[in-house]
Design a protein around this motif. Structure first.
Motif, mmCIF file in Angstrom:
data_model
loop_
_atom_site.group_PDB
_atom_site.id
_atom_site.type_symbol
_atom_site.label_atom_id
_atom_site.label_comp_id
_atom_site.label_asym_id
_atom_site.label_seq_id
_atom_site.Cartn_x
_atom_site.Cartn_y
_atom_site.Cartn_z
ATOM 1 N N LEU A 1 1.009 -0.760 -0.148
ATOM 2 C CA LEU A 1 0.274 0.282 0.523
ATOM 3 C C LEU A 1 0.876 1.292 0.251
ATOM 4 O O LEU A 1 0.210 2.201 -0.572
ATOM 5 C CB LEU A 1 -0.837 0.280 1.297
ATOM 6 C CG LEU A 1 -1.702 1.202 1.211
ATOM 7 C CD1 LEU A 1 -2.892 0.915 0.227
ATOM 8 C CD2 LEU A 1 -2.521 1.138 2.901
ATOM 9 N N GLN A 2 1.658 1.132 0.333
ATOM 10 C CA GLN A 2 2.458 2.355 0.815
ATOM 11 C C GLN A 2 3.383 2.197 -0.310
ATOM 12 O O GLN A 2 4.289 3.021 -1.107
ATOM 13 C CB GLN A 2 4.065 1.657 2.063
ATOM 14 C CG GLN A 2 2.716 2.640 3.004
ATOM 15 C CD GLN A 2 3.507 2.474 4.733
ATOM 16 O OE1 GLN A 2 4.824 1.674 4.098
ATOM 17 N NE2 GLN A 2 2.762 1.868 5.628
ATOM 18 N N ALA A 3 4.368 1.039 -0.745
ATOM 19 C CA ALA A 3 5.489 0.936 -1.790
ATOM 20 C C ALA A 3 5.234 0.950 -3.066
ATOM 21 O O ALA A 3 5.781 1.110 -4.097
ATOM 22 C CB ALA A 3 6.312 -0.007 -1.588
ATOM 23 N N TYR A 4 3.897 0.473 -3.708
ATOM 24 C CA TYR A 4 3.278 0.776 -5.087
ATOM 25 C C TYR A 4 3.127 1.909 -5.599
ATOM 26 O O TYR A 4 3.914 1.950 -6.985
ATOM 27 C CB TYR A 4 1.714 -0.247 -4.946
ATOM 28 C CG TYR A 4 1.678 -0.427 -6.465
ATOM 29 C CD1 TYR A 4 2.352 -1.871 -7.008
ATOM 30 C CD2 TYR A 4 1.101 0.365 -7.506
ATOM 31 C CE1 TYR A 4 2.106 -2.162 -7.998
ATOM 32 C CE2 TYR A 4 0.986 -0.533 -8.760
ATOM 33 C CZ TYR A 4 1.347 -1.562 -8.706
ATOM 34 O OH TYR A 4 0.896 -1.357 -10.520
ATOM 35 N N PRO A 5 2.659 2.517 -4.930
ATOM 36 C CA PRO A 5 2.920 4.131 -5.906
ATOM 37 C C PRO A 5 4.480 4.736 -5.563
ATOM 38 O O PRO A 5 3.977 5.402 -6.953
ATOM 39 C CB PRO A 5 1.986 5.251 -4.683
ATOM 40 C CG PRO A 5 1.097 3.903 -3.772
ATOM 41 C CD PRO A 5 2.089 2.867 -3.567
ATOM 42 N N LYS A 6 5.150 4.144 -5.080
ATOM 43 C CA LYS A 6 6.010 5.281 -5.267
ATOM 44 C C LYS A 6 7.547 4.103 -6.000
ATOM 45 O O LYS A 6 8.281 4.849 -6.675
ATOM 46 C CB LYS A 6 6.581 5.111 -3.743
ATOM 47 C CG LYS A 6 6.799 5.325 -2.759
ATOM 48 C CD LYS A 6 7.295 5.237 -1.171
ATOM 49 C CE LYS A 6 6.985 6.209 -0.040
ATOM 50 N NZ LYS A 6 7.675 6.259 1.705
ATOM 51 N N THR A 7 7.258 3.322 -5.917
ATOM 52 C CA THR A 7 7.125 2.159 -7.383
ATOM 53 C C THR A 7 6.610 1.904 -8.423
ATOM 54 O O THR A 7 8.029 2.821 -9.996
ATOM 55 C CB THR A 7 7.439 0.732 -6.926
ATOM 56 O OG1 THR A 7 8.062 0.399 -5.555
ATOM 57 C CG2 THR A 7 8.163 0.031 -7.682
ATOM 58 N N PHE A 8 5.567 2.470 -8.986
ATOM 59 C CA PHE A 8 5.320 2.383 -10.425
ATOM 60 C C PHE A 8 4.381 3.836 -10.546
ATOM 61 O O PHE A 8 3.187 3.970 -10.505
ATOM 62 C CB PHE A 8 4.467 1.580 -10.104
ATOM 63 C CG PHE A 8 4.829 0.574 -10.678
ATOM 64 C CD1 PHE A 8 5.732 -0.683 -10.963
ATOM 65 C CD2 PHE A 8 4.815 -1.036 -8.553
ATOM 66 C CE1 PHE A 8 6.433 -1.558 -11.000
ATOM 67 C CE2 PHE A 8 5.758 -1.581 -8.457
ATOM 68 C CZ PHE A 8 6.240 -2.286 -9.730
ATOM 69 N N GLY A 9 5.174 5.036 -9.913
ATOM 70 C CA GLY A 9 4.362 6.044 -11.034
ATOM 71 C C GLY A 9 3.714 6.962 -10.678
ATOM 72 O O GLY A 9 2.153 7.037 -11.126
ATOM 73 N N ASN A 10 3.329 6.563 -8.951
ATOM 74 C CA ASN A 10 1.905 6.990 -7.795
ATOM 75 C C ASN A 10 0.574 6.488 -8.034
ATOM 76 O O ASN A 10 -0.550 6.629 -8.176
ATOM 77 C CB ASN A 10 1.414 8.218 -7.952
ATOM 78 C CG ASN A 10 3.094 9.402 -7.416
ATOM 79 O OD1 ASN A 10 2.915 8.656 -6.809
ATOM 80 N ND2 ASN A 10 3.359 10.613 -8.131
#
Length: 464
Positions: A72-81
């Motif tokens: 939930l935290q890492a996905y937006p940081k990794t894949f363009g929000n």
């Protein structure tokens, strides 16, 4: 198509049989291997399909809840929000000992899951064997091994959300070979485990010491020695799998997401000759030492010349008792700086490991003592953290020089040799010991230092 952590080896399969018969499974003492924080509220098992509500599913449920929060935290940081999407189909616990137990989606019967955990992209579910996999992993390798397996499966769910679908792999298998996707999932698992070890998880805690037995579980789940990396369903050898996990642990999800056929090299490969296959890639102890001594002296002379130094070949003294160096216990092979000799105990633990693990257990230990000779020639410290890491890095760099040699009567690594290095580095600290007998505290640290040289060569060992 399902994505699984890997097929259990014969060693783990035996453990599965023993555990089903309620016979004690021998393994690593857990020590600090617990990962559940005692002060946290139990998440329960009501959200897990077909759960029995027992301790294993409580552990699994706690793990997947923290994995969900991580992404939930890492996905937006990794894949363009882009936002994280929870599993549409949820989680399934499978009683593989019950022939009448309900089968999870993507399988025909419960026994299809025996000894495994998997992600099924078509149903968007994760399932696990709660009888013959997770409890055996927990008892033999600690709760961290369960955490690693389930985090790996969630890594496959991440791939699907990032656009690596079944059709994408089917349409472009060269871009998405199975071994690459499994490596990426191992990498994602490493990033999650780092998040837990840094104290950021709600429910899970992890001491670094618990990582060593968890990595030993990865050795068991490697592909059979001699599997081609292009084989359908290939997951990688132990070195490939541990390397991917450590990359995620050290560098995070962004690196994992960027893994591709252009930037990822794998060490897994098939046997090149029937003779090598027949021997399992292993030479007898005396032949290993004899050929290694000649070859590593040539390697050291060549490399030191490029560094503007001269190599003076050390004498190897074969002894029956423990090495006589008195500055500290270096194990069964020791560099004696006072007279520039290498003492090798040719009976006892060294030859036992040669038989139990393989010839590159011997090669890793012996080459690390030649590495100490190189450090001395370069006027580098022979004690302390720098010396310990450098000895491992140089040993790894020497292994790298042997990896891709081909031809008849060539001294080279066989399939599985780097796995033997991983096994010995996780199991004992001999290759990392400085001349006073001191070494890094964990096998995880030892493998990481060795891997620097094995991946990037001698230039990465900071010897200049």
């Amino acid at each position: 198509m399902t994505r699984s952590f890997g097929v259990a080896s014969a060693v783990l399969a035996l453990a599965l049989v023993l555990s089903a018969c309620t016979i004690k499974v021998e393994g690593v003492a857990l020590g600090s291997g617990r990962v559940l924080a005692p002060d946290q509220t139990d998440v329960g098992t009501g959200f897990i399909n077909n759960s029995d509500g027992g301790a294993i599913d409580k552990l699994a449920g706690t793990v997947v809840k923290d994995v969900e929060k991580f992404w939930l935290q890492a996905y937006p940081k990794t894949f363009g929000n882009k936002g994280w999407q929870p599993l549409r189909g949820g989680y399934y616990s499978v009683d593989t000992s019950d022939k009448t137990a309900p089968a999870p989606p993507c399988t025909d019967q419960a026994s299809d899951v025996e000894g495994n955990a998997f992600y099924c992209p078509s149903a968007d579910i994760i399932a696990w064997d709660r009888v013959a996999l997770l409890p055996v992993l927990k008892n033999r390798f600690g709760e961290a091994a369960v955490m690693l397996v389930l985090a790996h499966e969630m890594g496959h769910a991440v791939q699907r959300r990032a656009g690596i679908t079944q059709s994408a792999q089917r349409n472009d298998p060269q871009r998405y070979p199975t071994i690459l996707l499994e490596s990426q999932a191992d990498c994602y698992a490493g990033a999650f485990v780092r998040w837990v070890s840094d104290g950021k998880a709600d429910r899970l805690r992890l001491d670094r010491d618990a990582l060593d037995p968890a990595l030993e579980a990865m050795v068991l789940f490697r592909d059979p020695v001699g599997t081609e990396q292009t084989a359908q369903g290939a997951h990688g050898d132990a070195f490939d799998r541990v390397s991917a996990f450590q990359d995620g642990f050290e560098k995070g999800t962004e690196l994992c997401a960027d893994i591709s056929v252009e930037n990822r090299a794998f060490t897994q490969r098939g046997f090149l000759s029937e003779e090598d296959q027949a021997s399992g890639g292993n030479l007898p102890f005396d032949d290993t030492v004899r050929l290694l001594e000649t070859d590593i002296n040539q390697f050291m002379q060549r490399e030191l010349t490029t560094l503007g130094k001269q190599w003076s070949k050390p004498t190897i003294d074969r002894v029956n008792s423990a090495p006589r160096c008195t500055r500290g216990d270096q194990g069964p092979v020791a560099y004696c700086p006072d007279d520039r000799t290498i003492d090798m105990q040719v009976r006892g633990r060294l030859t036992e490991m040669h038989t139990e693990i393989g010839d590159w257990a011997t090669g890793t230990i012996v080459s690390s003592r030649f590495a100490m000779v190189m450090l001395a020639a370069l006027d580098k410290p022979l004690t302390g953290v720098e010396a310990q890491r450098s000895a491992l890095c140089v040993s790894g760099a020497y292994s790298k020089s042997l990896l891709n040699r081909v031809g008849n009567n060539v001294f080279a690594l066989s399939p599985g040799d780097l796995d033997e290095a991983v096994q010995v580095l996780l199991g004992v600290d001999y290759p990392a010991r400085d001349v006073e007998g001191k070494s890094p505290g964990t096998g995880f640290e030892r493998v990481a230092a060795f891997r620097v040289g094995a991946v990037d060569g001698l230039k990465s060992c900071n010897l200049t």
